[in-house]
Design a protein around this motif. Structure first.
Motif: not given
Lengths: 179, 491
Positions: A40-41, A44-45, A57
């Motif tokens: 999932e990480a 991140f854009p 992020a």
């Protein structure tokens, strides 16, 4: 496994070779969960170039997940270097969950599921009536008194004294507003 | 001086005095009830204090914390069921003394030792907090990052079943704190398309779930357990001569307890156990321990209450909680808009003095409330679990709903409770998770700032002497669970 370790561990059949079977499952859950979060990480854009790489992020959560996975990998082998402590954990978890605990979980999920529709006030009445019944209370008079008195007490203290807003929930359909 | 007068002046308002006494009463009550605990009570109370004066709310929680530590001893002595983990060591000699026909004397010794321990640690608290805060004011992001890493590493030595599991729970707590919008970039993290998650997971429902709901599920399998209560009609405070005999032990245990309390992540339970062991080690009559010996009650009681005051030092001066309960007080500070850490004492010194005053009042109040109401508090254990725990659920439900009037938070509370219950079954403690959750934003913020300052080079962090010291302490604390084995082998 040495005789001493067998004596310390009440559930020696939980140990297979170097690893503890249940802890292997626990570690697998943590690793799979960690891998999913890591994936999932990666989605991140990225931060704008002006902010540089460190401000992305995903950096911090990824570091944390990697650390967690490394630690999780040790769990199945803990039995090798701290058998006394794992024996204590095994003592607690070797007793299978009682049916009442499962019933309580189902009851809690049900109560929270209907809480939004019923509203906090009615949910309190339902909880106060259902919980003791599910937990085997046979004194119905006591249940009746408790299921009326306790929610009213909570309502009085938190709504009237502390000014907490209680969403009317289902009561808005039952009590017609007066003009 | 002005801040001291302002802080103490705040406490003299009748509403605030009432709140402090209310906190003491609730503290002793939940401390006395096995299963209920002061962290749980603080977690449950937190959302309801939003509408109250912030200083008074924090003072009430501090008073509850002090009293809760003593409350557990009442049932430990009278029914051999420690209401709270720090009271376990008190039961070793307190219950035998009660069984020998001296329950009142056992309670008296416990209460007086607790008061002395509490006051001793408060003196250290009020002297050390401003000094520590002054040192911390010189810290930059690198040093603060080092400090927070050290605090998290202390989870390894925190009381629990496994240091590895404590660290994992801490990591999970920090990871939960990353959910929501990343402030530096505006990126939404781990929201899985759920709009409520974009603003992050509120810590109050998580705390309620972890402390109240998981315990409710644990209690569901012990509904048939019976307790045997002992009458404590004749309360007896120790005489001056007895106290004179015990003064060295009280001082030693208070000092030990305060020191353990100041260490990040260590708490009253560790202090009490060490207080008991040290009392036995120094005793001229160690063979009497376990049979109802004065020293076996005084040692752990002075230490566990001293740890409560000690734990407030890093919490208020550094923003690093000294125990699970102070992690909740730290959360309450954040909730009320305070800035925990060294700026707390420079920006709102009156709050620190108000907390000091509240804990001082609490120490005397629980002596009165605890002793006068010992019989009442021992009888509350007779409240049937079938009615007690549904009441806890109702408070949890209303508490998590009240935090932001959203049912989403009620779900967060329930899920945290169920997950927490299964984690506890497998040896993961809730306290490290809570500490990770509270410290998470600080760790990430200081890490990002430090990386920006040092041009993304982590190795430049080691140029700071303070950072090096914290890293050395981190290595020591991470290896501490293995020390007993190493020393045993050498012997």
């Amino acid at each position: 496994m040495s005789k001493q370790k067998q004596k310390l561990n009440p559930a020696t059949n939980l140990v297979a070779g170097l690893v503890h079977k249940i802890d292997l499952i626990v570690a697998s859950i943590l690793i799979i969960g960690g891998a999913f979060m890591y994936y999932e990480a990666t989605l991140f854009p990225a931060a704008p170039n002006i902010l540089g790489d460190t401000l992305n992020a995903d950096i911090f959560p990824k570091m944390l997940i990697v650390l967690m996975i490394i630690l999780a990998c040790i769990i199945p082998f803990e039995i090798r270097f701290m058998p006394e402590k794992i024996a204590k954990i095994d003592k607690d978890r070797s007793v299978s969950l009682e049916p009442i605990t499962w019933k309580t979980i189902v009851l809690l999920i049900t109560l929270v599921s209907v809480a939004e529709f019923l509203g906090p006030m009615v949910t309190m009445f339902v909880t106060a009536a259902c919980f003791p019944l599910v937990w085997g209370e046979k004194n119905y008079v006591r249940i009746a008194i408790y299921s009326v008195a306790f929610p009213l007490f909570v309502y009085f203290v938190f709504n009237k004294l502390l000014g907490l807003f209680f969403d009317p929930g289902v009561l808005q359909y039952l009590v017609k507003p007066t003009n | 001086m002005e801040a001291i007068l302002k802080g103490l002046g705040l406490l003299l308002e009748w509403q605030n005095i009432l709140l402090i006494f209310g906190g003491v009463f609730i503290g002793v009550l939940v401390g006395a009830l096995p299963g209920l605990s002061s962290p749980m009570a603080i977690a449950l109370l937190m959302p309801f204090t939003i509408s109250l004066d912030p200083v008074a709310s924090i003072a009430m929680m501090a008073a509850l914390y002090c009293a809760g530590t003593f409350g557990g001893s009442i049932t430990a002595i009278l029914i051999n069921a420690p209401g709270a983990p720090p009271a376990v060591a008190t039961a070793f000699d307190g219950y035998p003394m009660a069984r020998n026909g001296e329950p009142g004397r056992a309670l008296g010794l416990a209460a007086v030792a607790s008061v002395f321990g509490g006051i001793f640690s408060l003196i250290i608290f009020i002297a050390a907090t401003p000094l520590l805060a002054e040192i911390a004011l010189s810290f930059g992001p690198v040093e603060y990052f080092g400090l927070s890493i050290f605090a998290l590493s202390m989870l390894a030595s925190m009381s629990g079943k496994s240091s590895i599991r404590n660290l994992i729970a801490g990591c999970i707590g920090v990871l939960i704190s990353t959910v929501g919008v990343h402030l530096a970039t505006g990126v939404e993290r781990f929201d899985f398309g759920v709009s409520e998650l974009t603003e992050g997971i509120h810590f109050v429902p998580v705390l309620i779930g972890l402390f109240a709901m998981s315990e409710l599920l644990t209690q569901s399998s012990t509904l048939q357990d019976a307790v045997r209560v002992m009458s404590a009609k004749s309360l007896k405070l120790p005489t001056f001569a007895e106290l004179k005999k015990l003064k060295n032990l009280i001082l030693r245990s208070s000092g030990l307890g305060t020191f353990i309390g100041i260490l990040p992540a260590e708490g009253s339970t560790v202090a009490a156990m060490m207080g008991y062991n040290e009392a036995k080690r120094w005793s001229k009559t160690p063979e009497k321990f376990g049979t109802g010996h004065d020293e076996g009650i005084v040692g752990p009681e002075a230490a566990n209450n001293a740890a409560a005051g000690g734990a407030m030092v890093p919490t208020l001066a550094l923003g690093i909680p000294g125990s699970g309960t102070t992690a909740l007080i730290l959360a309450a500070l954040v909730m009320h808009g305070f800035r925990p850490g060294p700026y707390l004492i420079t920006e709102t010194p009156e709050l620190v003095y108000a907390i000091f005053g509240a804990m001082l009042i609490a120490n005397f109040a629980f002596l009165g409330i605890g002793l006068a109401g010992a019989r009442f508090f021992s009888l509350v254990t007779f409240i049937p679990k079938r009615f007690l725990w549904p009441s806890v659920f109702i408070f949890s439900l209303i508490g998590s709903y009240a935090y932001s009037s959203a049912f989403f938070d009620v779900w967060v509370m329930l899920i945290s409770g169920i997950v927490g219950f299964f984690m506890m079954r497998h040896g993961f403690s809730p306290a490290p998770l809570v500490m990770g959750l509270i410290l998470g934003p600080l760790v990430e913020e200081t890490f990002t700032q430090a990386m920006v300052i040092h041009d993304s080079s982590f190795f430049q962090f080691f140029e700071s002497g303070v950072f090096l010291v914290f890293m050395a302490l981190t290595v020591i604390s991470l290896s501490s669970p293995f020390w007993p084995k190493i020393f045993k082998k050498k012997k």
